[in-house]
Design an enzyme around this catalytic site. Structure first.
Site, mmCIF file in Angstrom:
data_model
loop_
_atom_site.group_PDB
_atom_site.id
_atom_site.type_symbol
_atom_site.label_atom_id
_atom_site.label_comp_id
_atom_site.label_asym_id
_atom_site.label_seq_id
_atom_site.Cartn_x
_atom_site.Cartn_y
_atom_site.Cartn_z
ATOM 1 N N ASP A 1 35.471 27.956 44.857
ATOM 2 C CA ASP A 1 34.925 28.800 45.924
ATOM 3 C C ASP A 1 33.408 28.687 46.011
ATOM 4 O OD1 ASP A 1 37.517 29.723 46.401
ATOM 5 O OD2 ASP A 1 37.312 31.286 44.874
ATOM 6 N N ASP B 1 44.561 27.667 49.929
ATOM 7 C CA ASP B 1 44.289 28.936 49.259
ATOM 8 C C ASP B 1 45.266 30.021 49.700
ATOM 9 O OD1 ASP B 1 42.474 28.929 47.248
ATOM 10 O OD2 ASP B 1 40.946 30.086 48.293
#
Length: 436
Positions: free
Chosen positions: A264, A217
């Site tokens: 997420d 990420d």
């Protein structure tokens, strides 16, 4: 020409707070319910050697668990690699191909997946109500075979058919309108199914996965424009969205959305679900007759779930403060990992935490070992077959050689015997001549 509507700072601020609250709710709800849906019936290890269910009994049993896919340590190591390849591939596709046609294909694909996901979630929601009311629902079992080999097997009820029709209608509505509410319904259903059906085999695997995606990420959000670019162009229900200004927006004005990716939600979600299964494991070792009861102590699940909520809140706060997109796993991964380690240290169970392997993980390891043994056995048999022609010829040659050798030895022996007899005769003849 009408002027573009510009909300006041106070109205825009309030709209963002509503959007953040909605996104947070759409994130924690699938994790909570998906974690409980991932629980299997606790089985007493002492009962494994007892009576086994007959096939005909198991077919009609209503007390069955949905099969799940276990993620191993090797899968966790490779997940960020394959994720990076897929993400960069999509970036190149959107850059060099007209995104309209790409999104047509993605819409059709996710529309089909959405039908299956919403059907399953709908059945999971309606079935307990039907059972509580006392309505008996017949179950059908469909099996496709070819030459006694099972190709496909499915069990369904009338509830599945009803929910499938409703899901097809919802999918058609989404494909036709791209409505953001329908998109969110699909996204939530995807998250629920993923958390329920995808399981981590151990905390080691979960920590490796979260750590790898933590770096993934950071690189793709801060290091490049790839993540943000794909998220903006990817028109499919792989995120949950909510208008930045929902109340107070004039009619006809286009919404501006705040978004949160399903990754997420799902990735930390499967880790939170693992914590709940570990709590069940600890309770089941003390109470072998736990069964399907969820009334047991849940310290690890509670700690990790709260840590996820705090990590998500931190992500939103930083994003709101700096007015820039944030990699949510930058905050969610450490929060989830540290919560489990902290709870293990406080309770004095840190060794049990790292030694724990889920039932799905044990079964997957046994299946993998059996497959390796089978492949090894097949390879050995193949090797024997390949070498068998040469081994069958060798004895024949040896036999022939031995026969020749025997003949030669017999001939030599007979020659030696004849020579010896000749010598003895000569000696006897000589002696007789002397006597004369």
């Amino acid at each position: 020409m009408t002027e573009k509507f510009v909300p006041s700072p106070e109205l825009a601020e309030q709209g963002l707070y509503v959007a953040y609250a909605a996104l947070s709710t759409m994130a924690v709800v699938p994790i909570y319910f998906g974690s409980f849906a991932s629980l299997k019936k606790w089985k007493n290890p002492k009962d494994k050697k007892s009576k086994k269910k007959k096939p005909e009994d198991s077919d009609d049993s209503s007390d069955e668990d949905e099969p799940s896919e276990s993620m191993s340590m090797e899968d966790a190591y490779m997940f960020p690699v394959f994720g990076s390849i897929t993400l960069f591939g999509l970036y190149l596709v959107f850059r060099f191909v007209d995104k309209t046609y790409v999104n047509y294909l993605l819409t059709a694909y996710f529309g089909l997946l959405g039908v299956m996901a919403t059907t399953q979630v709908g059945v999971n929601c309606v079935a307990p109500i039907v059972k509580l009311v006392g309505i008996n629902v017949d179950k059908w079992h469909l099996t496709l075979t070819k030459k006694r080999k099972e190709l496909y097997s499915a069990k369904f009820t009338i509830l599945h058919l009803i929910m499938m029709v409703a899901s097809v209608l919802l999918s058609a509505y989404y494909v036709a309108t791209k409505n953001w509410i329908a998109s969110n319904l699909f996204g939530i259903c995807f998250a629920l199914n993923a958390i329920q059906l995808l399981s981590l085999d151990s905390f080691k695997t979960g920590m490796i996965l979260l750590s790898g995606l933590f770096l993934y990420d950071i690189f793709w959000v801060f290091g490049t424009e790839v993540m943000v670019s794909v998220a903006k162009n990817f028109d499919a229900p792989v995120k949950v969205i909510f208008p930045r200004l929902f109340f107070g927006l004039p009619a006809g004005e286009a919404y501006q959305f705040a978004m949160l990716g399903l990754g997420d939600i799902v990735i930390p979600g499967v880790f939170v679900a693992l914590c709940l299964r570990f709590d069940q494991h600890l309770a089941g070792t003390k109470n072998p007759n736990l069964g399907r009861s969820t009334r047991f102590s849940k310290p690890y699940f509670t700690a990790c779930f709260i840590a996820y909520a705090l990590g998500l809140g931190t992500t939103i706060y930083v994003m709101h403060t700096f007015k820039a997109a944030q990699p949510a796993l930058l905050y969610l991964s450490p929060a989830c990992i540290l919560s489990v380690i902290f709870m293990g240290l406080v309770r004095g169970e840190i060794k049990q935490v790292f030694a724990y392997t889920s039932e799905e993980g044990i079964e997957a390891a046994k299946a993998k070992e059996a497959e390796e043994k089978k492949n090894k056995k097949e390879a050995e048999e193949k090797k024997k077959k390949e070498s068998s022609p040469s081994t069958t010829k060798v004895p024949a040659l040896v036999k022939e050689d031995s026969t020749v050798a025997e003949k030669n030895s017999s001939n030599s022996d007979s020659e030696q015997e004849s020579n010896s007899t000749r010598k003895t005769r000569k000696r006897r003849g000589g002696k007789s001549q002397k006597k004369k």
